[in-house]
Design a protein around this motif. Sequence first.
Motif, PDB file in Angstrom:
ATOM      1  N   ALA A  41      13.033   1.751  12.553  1.00 39.02           N
ATOM      2  CA  ALA A  41      12.276   2.990  12.337  1.00 39.02           C
ATOM      3  C   ALA A  41      13.042   3.960  11.438  1.00 39.02           C
ATOM      4  N   ILE A  42      14.350   4.063  11.631  1.00 39.14           N
ATOM      5  CA  ILE A  42      15.148   4.947  10.787  1.00 39.14           C
ATOM      6  C   ILE A  42      15.090   4.502   9.327  1.00 39.14           C
ATOM      7  N   ASN A  43      14.886   3.195   9.127  1.00 38.27           N
ATOM      8  CA  ASN A  43      14.720   2.656   7.775  1.00 38.27           C
ATOM      9  C   ASN A  43      13.267   2.661   7.311  1.00 38.27           C
ATOM     10  N   GLY A  44      12.381   3.267   8.125  1.00 36.64           N
ATOM     11  CA  GLY A  44      10.974   3.365   7.732  1.00 36.64           C
ATOM     12  C   GLY A  44      10.174   2.102   7.922  1.00 36.64           C
ATOM     13  N   ARG A  45      10.637   1.228   8.822  1.00 35.22           N
ATOM     14  CA  ARG A  45       9.938  -0.040   9.037  1.00 35.22           C
ATOM     15  C   ARG A  45       9.568  -0.214  10.504  1.00 35.22           C
ATOM     16  N   GLN A  46       8.409  -0.825  10.736  1.00 35.26           N
ATOM     17  CA  GLN A  46       7.981  -1.189  12.081  1.00 35.26           C
ATOM     18  C   GLN A  46       8.559  -2.553  12.438  1.00 35.26           C
ATOM     19  N   LEU A  47       9.274  -2.638  13.560  1.00 37.35           N
ATOM     20  CA  LEU A  47       9.769  -3.924  14.035  1.00 37.35           C
ATOM     21  C   LEU A  47       8.583  -4.833  14.326  1.00 37.35           C
ATOM     22  N   GLN A  48       8.641  -6.050  13.879  1.00 39.89           N
ATOM     23  CA  GLN A  48       7.545  -7.001  14.051  1.00 39.89           C
ATOM     24  C   GLN A  48       8.022  -8.229  14.832  1.00 39.89           C
ATOM     25  N   PRO A  49       7.096  -8.918  15.511  1.00 40.29           N
ATOM     26  CA  PRO A  49       5.708  -8.529  15.727  1.00 40.29           C
ATOM     27  C   PRO A  49       5.597  -7.406  16.762  1.00 40.29           C
ATOM     28  N   VAL A  50       4.570  -6.592  16.620  1.00 41.33           N
ATOM     29  CA  VAL A  50       4.347  -5.490  17.559  1.00 41.33           C
ATOM     30  C   VAL A  50       3.777  -6.022  18.870  1.00 41.33           C
ATOM     31  N   LEU A  51       2.848  -6.964  18.758  1.00 43.78           N
ATOM     32  CA  LEU A  51       2.211  -7.534  19.947  1.00 43.78           C
ATOM     33  C   LEU A  51       2.933  -8.814  20.330  1.00 43.78           C
ATOM     34  N   ILE A  52       3.442  -8.833  21.552  1.00 47.33           N
ATOM     35  CA  ILE A  52       4.223  -9.972  22.014  1.00 47.33           C
ATOM     36  C   ILE A  52       3.687 -10.469  23.349  1.00 47.33           C
ATOM     37  N   GLU A  53       4.104 -11.683  23.730  1.00 49.29           N
ATOM     38  CA  GLU A  53       3.735 -12.206  25.041  1.00 49.29           C
ATOM     39  C   GLU A  53       4.806 -11.791  26.042  1.00 49.29           C
ATOM     40  N   ARG A  54       4.394 -11.060  27.074  1.00 53.41           N
ATOM     41  CA  ARG A  54       5.316 -10.620  28.113  1.00 53.41           C
ATOM     42  C   ARG A  54       5.087 -11.332  29.446  1.00 53.41           C
ATOM     43  N   TYR A  55       3.862 -11.776  29.668  1.00 54.75           N
ATOM     44  CA  TYR A  55       3.507 -12.368  30.954  1.00 54.75           C
ATOM     45  C   TYR A  55       4.091 -13.769  31.092  1.00 54.75           C
ATOM     46  N   LYS A  56       4.793 -13.983  32.166  1.00 54.14           N
ATOM     47  CA  LYS A  56       5.334 -15.317  32.472  1.00 54.14           C
ATOM     48  C   LYS A  56       4.759 -15.744  33.818  1.00 54.14           C
ATOM     49  N   ASN A  57       3.923 -16.796  33.835  1.00 57.79           N
ATOM     50  CA  ASN A  57       3.308 -17.202  35.105  1.00 57.79           C
ATOM     51  C   ASN A  57       4.167 -18.193  35.847  1.00 57.79           C
TER      52      ASN A  57
END
Length: 197
Positions: free
Chosen positions: A181-197
């Motif tokens: 962000a300090i470099n003006g960029r969005q870390l990617q990917p924004v949408l990630i898989e968090r659910y672990k069944n």
Amino acid sequence: MSLKGKHIGFGLTGSHCTYEEVMPAMKKLVSLGAKVTPFVSYTVQSTDTKFGTSDSWLKEITETTPEPIVDTIVKAEPFGPKYPLDCMVVAPMTGNSTSKLANALTDSPVLMGAKATMRTGRPVVVAVSTNDALGLNGVNIMKLMAAKNIYFVPLGQDHPFKKPNSLVADMSRIPETVEEAINGRQLQPVLIERYKN
């Protein structure tokens, strides 16, 4: 890029169940050499829950960083042009605070810290934690994603079957999101898989 010497604001709002994930990120920023100024909402200051008392969390914050806690709107306002931050983090960012920030409401020290930082054109990093992200609050999240100088810590559904509208950021990725962000960029990917069944 190094965060050494960077002045980072770190705002906590009332998603009490995520503090255990958030505090290591604050500690990591300090260990990387950043000057970390904590901002706390009124909820953080006054609410005891099964996840810990307000006093215990405030104590942990003061043990993490030597910078004084910003606990009023009056104390937060100067972090605009007078004492600009290099970046303001809001973690966790509740649905309530998401809604307020997206609609220009400033009624807490954390939101004032974000607004003050936006005034200077510096980045605001948000780490969402809300049960309503894919519900009524979805429009507010999209407003913030489309806004200039607002960056998101990668997030995903934490339990799509029990809480299908809930999204939570991966709090361990706050430091790298701040660097980008300090470099003006969005870390990617924004949408990630968090659910672990």
